[in-house]
Scaffold this motif. Structure first.
Motif, PDB file in Angstrom:
ATOM      1  N   SER A 237       0.812  -1.224   0.000  1.00  0.00           N
ATOM      2  CA  SER A 237       0.000   0.000   0.000  1.00  0.00           C
ATOM      3  C   SER A 237       0.841   1.267   0.000  1.00  0.00           C
ATOM      4  O   SER A 237       0.346   2.341  -0.296  1.00  0.00           O
ATOM      5  N   GLY A 238       2.139   1.135   0.316  1.00  0.00           N
ATOM      6  CA  GLY A 238       3.011   2.308   0.298  1.00  0.00           C
ATOM      7  C   GLY A 238       3.371   2.764  -1.107  1.00  0.00           C
ATOM      8  O   GLY A 238       3.873   3.865  -1.293  1.00  0.00           O
ATOM      9  N   ILE A 239       3.110   1.918  -2.121  1.00  0.00           N
ATOM     10  CA  ILE A 239       3.467   2.289  -3.495  1.00  0.00           C
ATOM     11  C   ILE A 239       2.263   2.977  -4.138  1.00  0.00           C
ATOM     12  O   ILE A 239       1.321   2.332  -4.564  1.00  0.00           O
ATOM     13  N   LYS A 240       2.315   4.297  -4.198  1.00  0.00           N
ATOM     14  CA  LYS A 240       1.144   5.055  -4.667  1.00  0.00           C
ATOM     15  C   LYS A 240       0.795   4.722  -6.121  1.00  0.00           C
ATOM     16  O   LYS A 240      -0.361   4.634  -6.501  1.00  0.00           O
ATOM     17  N   ARG A 241       1.823   4.559  -6.932  1.00  0.00           N
ATOM     18  CA  ARG A 241       1.584   4.369  -8.371  1.00  0.00           C
ATOM     19  C   ARG A 241       0.847   3.063  -8.660  1.00  0.00           C
ATOM     20  O   ARG A 241       0.092   2.955  -9.629  1.00  0.00           O
ATOM     21  N   LEU A 242       1.034   2.079  -7.784  1.00  0.00           N
ATOM     22  CA  LEU A 242       0.430   0.764  -8.002  1.00  0.00           C
ATOM     23  C   LEU A 242      -1.094   0.869  -8.090  1.00  0.00           C
ATOM     24  O   LEU A 242      -1.738   0.189  -8.881  1.00  0.00           O
ATOM     25  N   LYS A 243      -1.677   1.745  -7.268  1.00  0.00           N
ATOM     26  CA  LYS A 243      -3.133   1.929  -7.286  1.00  0.00           C
ATOM     27  C   LYS A 243      -3.604   2.379  -8.659  1.00  0.00           C
ATOM     28  O   LYS A 243      -4.595   1.883  -9.178  1.00  0.00           O
ATOM     29  N   GLU A 244      -2.867   3.334  -9.238  1.00  0.00           N
ATOM     30  CA  GLU A 244      -3.250   3.849 -10.557  1.00  0.00           C
ATOM     31  C   GLU A 244      -3.135   2.765 -11.615  1.00  0.00           C
ATOM     32  O   GLU A 244      -3.956   2.674 -12.516  1.00  0.00           O
ATOM     33  N   ILE A 245      -2.089   1.929 -11.491  1.00  0.00           N
ATOM     34  CA  ILE A 245      -1.870   0.898 -12.508  1.00  0.00           C
ATOM     35  C   ILE A 245      -2.953  -0.174 -12.435  1.00  0.00           C
ATOM     36  O   ILE A 245      -3.465  -0.624 -13.443  1.00  0.00           O
ATOM     37  N   ILE A 246      -3.319  -0.553 -11.206  1.00  0.00           N
ATOM     38  CA  ILE A 246      -4.230  -1.694 -11.056  1.00  0.00           C
ATOM     39  C   ILE A 246      -5.687  -1.299 -11.308  1.00  0.00           C
ATOM     40  O   ILE A 246      -6.512  -2.156 -11.654  1.00  0.00           O
ATOM     41  N   LEU A 247      -6.006  -0.015 -11.156  1.00  0.00           N
ATOM     42  CA  LEU A 247      -7.406   0.417 -11.252  1.00  0.00           C
ATOM     43  C   LEU A 247      -8.125  -0.020 -12.531  1.00  0.00           C
ATOM     44  O   LEU A 247      -9.211  -0.595 -12.457  1.00  0.00           O
ATOM     45  N   PRO A 248      -7.536   0.209 -13.724  1.00  0.00           N
ATOM     46  CA  PRO A 248      -8.247  -0.226 -14.927  1.00  0.00           C
ATOM     47  C   PRO A 248      -8.461  -1.740 -14.991  1.00  0.00           C
ATOM     48  O   PRO A 248      -9.529  -2.192 -15.419  1.00  0.00           O
ATOM     49  N   PHE A 249      -7.469  -2.517 -14.544  1.00  0.00           N
ATOM     50  CA  PHE A 249      -7.641  -3.984 -14.502  1.00  0.00           C
ATOM     51  C   PHE A 249      -8.824  -4.333 -13.618  1.00  0.00           C
ATOM     52  O   PHE A 249      -9.694  -5.124 -13.978  1.00  0.00           O
ATOM     53  N   LYS A 250      -8.838  -3.720 -12.420  1.00  0.00           N
ATOM     54  CA  LYS A 250      -9.903  -4.005 -11.460  1.00  0.00           C
ATOM     55  C   LYS A 250     -11.261  -3.662 -12.063  1.00  0.00           C
ATOM     56  O   LYS A 250     -12.197  -4.453 -11.975  1.00  0.00           O
TER      57      LYS A 250
END
Lengths: 370, 160
Positions: A237-250
């Motif tokens: 959860s500390g990696i902010k960019r990961l949220k942006e990357i995973i959002l479209p997949f989700k």
């Protein structure tokens, strides 16, 4: 072929529900019910649609984990606990009792209570934003309730897991995974955070793989995939960019999950009737717990009513739990209850001002006749 | 008194209560849009707007009390944690007069105390330009300094 058509149906539904600011989750499920084996029979669930559905829920849970930053949560743990406590106690026990009265055994009643206790974060948060309620203190409490529920989900996944031949060993494995998550959540972002800053295909590919790792964990260690997905999310959860990357997949996989779930459900009359009863109890329960929470934290029944009205909608988590662990008539019942509460919940949240005005007028009339 | 709180799954909220008791809340949503709420003290219902990042920047310049002109725009930045610190940044377009000269040659810092922190040239930005950078007509430069330094810079370097 089926997937493309399913996707097309969902695109149209998403656009329509956005236009009329209605929740899209019940629309996808209803479309699945209509087109699926219980309805027109145009679609049938197969291996591919099952895999996509599974990927959808795993992505959702991974995303939930990503939004639960252990450090930020622990700063607010008091607020989160006090906001979520009554919501849990009242709604869980109410639905549990009704399910037992309806003839379910304790394991299935526990599952139904787990599923219908939890509100839909997606619908609830979206209505707070769209109905412009974020200035209010009540909205903050609603958000803390959602965070509390997100944490409880992890627990409910473990408690509802049926394949526990050796309970102590199973709990030990879950504890080790949880402890590892806690220990690694400080280091992992520093260690692999750089991988997500690259400009090539590595970030997306790696994010997608990590999100689905839970499935592999289930096969190797017999730890529920959903639980692992939440923990992996927490850890990173500390990696902010990961949220942006995973959002479209989700977004893509989760929407298809709702649709394919709808396809696989055969709504029985019994289930439908029970669903109606459960929906009524679920709505009443959230309003009662909201009233008590508001009275307790903001010293106002009206604030409580607002909290209650805002949290009525059930959605993605209820469907996930019943999809992962349900088998019989409880699937129909929970599906029906989710569709009903999500639509009514969105309506109640949108019209909460008017409802509060009539409620306070009624209260005045009542107290003047006394 | 500004209250700041992170809202999981929604964004970040800043809340400000004015001396007269009115309330302002600003929420930076996760989708990069910004909701601004204003609630009068005696009013039950707040008003709200939803704006983009660009619009928010415009709004902040206006509230910062700086007239916005295309040629000479300036921004003041206040830091929440350091209440006394205000940074003023001004932009200017390089005229024919400065064309071909370098920062070093003009001795900008020595003469005025102001600093050039960025140069924007045909869409590209050079942050912390080296002293040997040669100005071209049409460059947009960003200058940082206090009021006095900026005035000196305008007078001595730009000649306005």
């Amino acid at each position: 072929m089926d997937i493309a058509i399913a996707g097309l149906v969902c695109v149209v539904l998403a656009a329509i529900s956005k236009k009329f600011s209605l929740p899209s989750v019940p629309a996808y499920i209803l479309a699945g019910l209509i087109f699926g084996s219980g309805g027109l029979g145009l679609f049938t669930a197969d291996k591919v649609s099952d895999t996509i559905a599974e990927a959808g829920v795993i992505m959702l849970l991974f995303y939930i984990g990503l939004n639960l930053n252990p450090r930020e949560i622990s700063e607010k743990k008091g607020m989160i606990f006090h906001s979520g406590l009554y919501d849990f106690l009242i709604n869980f026990s109410l639905i549990y009792i009704i399910s037992v009265l309806a003839g379910f055994d304790h394991t299935r009643a526990f599952l139904v209570a787990s599923a219908l206790y939890i509100s839909s974060s997606a619908i609830v948060l979206q209505s707070l934003i769209e109905n412009r309620k974020l200035i209010y203190r009540e909205s903050e409490i609603v958000i803390w309730i959602m965070v509390f529920e997100d944490i409880v989900i992890a627990l409910l996944i473990v408690l509802n897991n049926p394949e526990t031949s050796d309970l102590i060993f199973f709990m030990l494995k879950v504890l080790i995974l949880t402890a590892l998550t806690y220990l690694l959540s400080g280091y992992m972002p520093k260690l692999i955070g750089g991988l997500f800053q690259r400009e090539d295909e590595v970030p997306a590919l790696f994010a997608f793989t990590v999100a689905l790792l839970g499935v592999a964990f289930e096969e190797f260690f017999q730890i529920p995939a959903g639980y692992t997905a939440i923990m992996l999310g927490l850890m990173l959860s500390g990696i902010k960019r990961l949220k942006e990357i995973i959002l479209p997949f989700k977004d893509v996989f989760l929407v298809l999950f709702f649709f394919f779930f709808g396809i696989s459900v055969n709504l029985s009359t019994n289930g439908l009737v029970l669903g109606l009863v459960l929906a009524a109890v679920a709505i009443a329960g959230k309003i009662i717990s909201g009233l008590i929470t508001g009275r307790h934290l903001l010293k106002s029944w009206l604030s409580g009513l607002e909290i209650g009205l805002d949290t009525v909608a059930r959605g993605e988590f209820s469907i996930f739990l019943i999809f992962a662990f349900g088998s019989g008539s409880e699937v129909s019942a929970v599906t029906a209850a989710v569709v009903i509460t999500s639509i009514i919940g969105a309506f109640l949240s949108k019209n909460s001002e008017k409802i509060k005005i009539s409620a306070s007028k009624m209260a005045e009339r009542f107290s003047s006749t006394q | 008194m500004v209250r700041f709180i992170g809202l999981e799954g929604v964004g970040t909220k800043y809340e400000l209560e004015t001396k007269s008791g009115d309330k302002i809340a600003v929420i930076f949503l996760l989708n990069k849009r910004i909701q601004v709420y204003i609630q009068e003290k005696s009013c039950e219902k707040p008003c709200s707007i939803e704006i983009t990042e660009m619009e928010a920047k415009r709004l902040s310049s206006i509230l910062g009390g700086v007239p916005i002109e295309k040629e000479r725009e300036s921004v003041e930045i206040d830091f929440m944690g350091v209440p006394d610190l205000t940074l003023a940044m001004h932009t200017y377009t390089v005229s024919k007069k400065l064309h071909g000269k370098t920062i070093e040659e003009l001795a900008i810092r020595k003469r005025t105390g102001a600093n050039i922190v960025a140069v924007s040239r045909s869409g590209k930005t050079i942050i912390s330009p080296p002293p040997h950078l040669i100005f071209e007509e049409g460059d947009v430069i960003v200058v940082i300094g206090d009021k006095e330094q900026i005035e000196k810079f305008e007078k001595e370097i730009l000649g306005i």
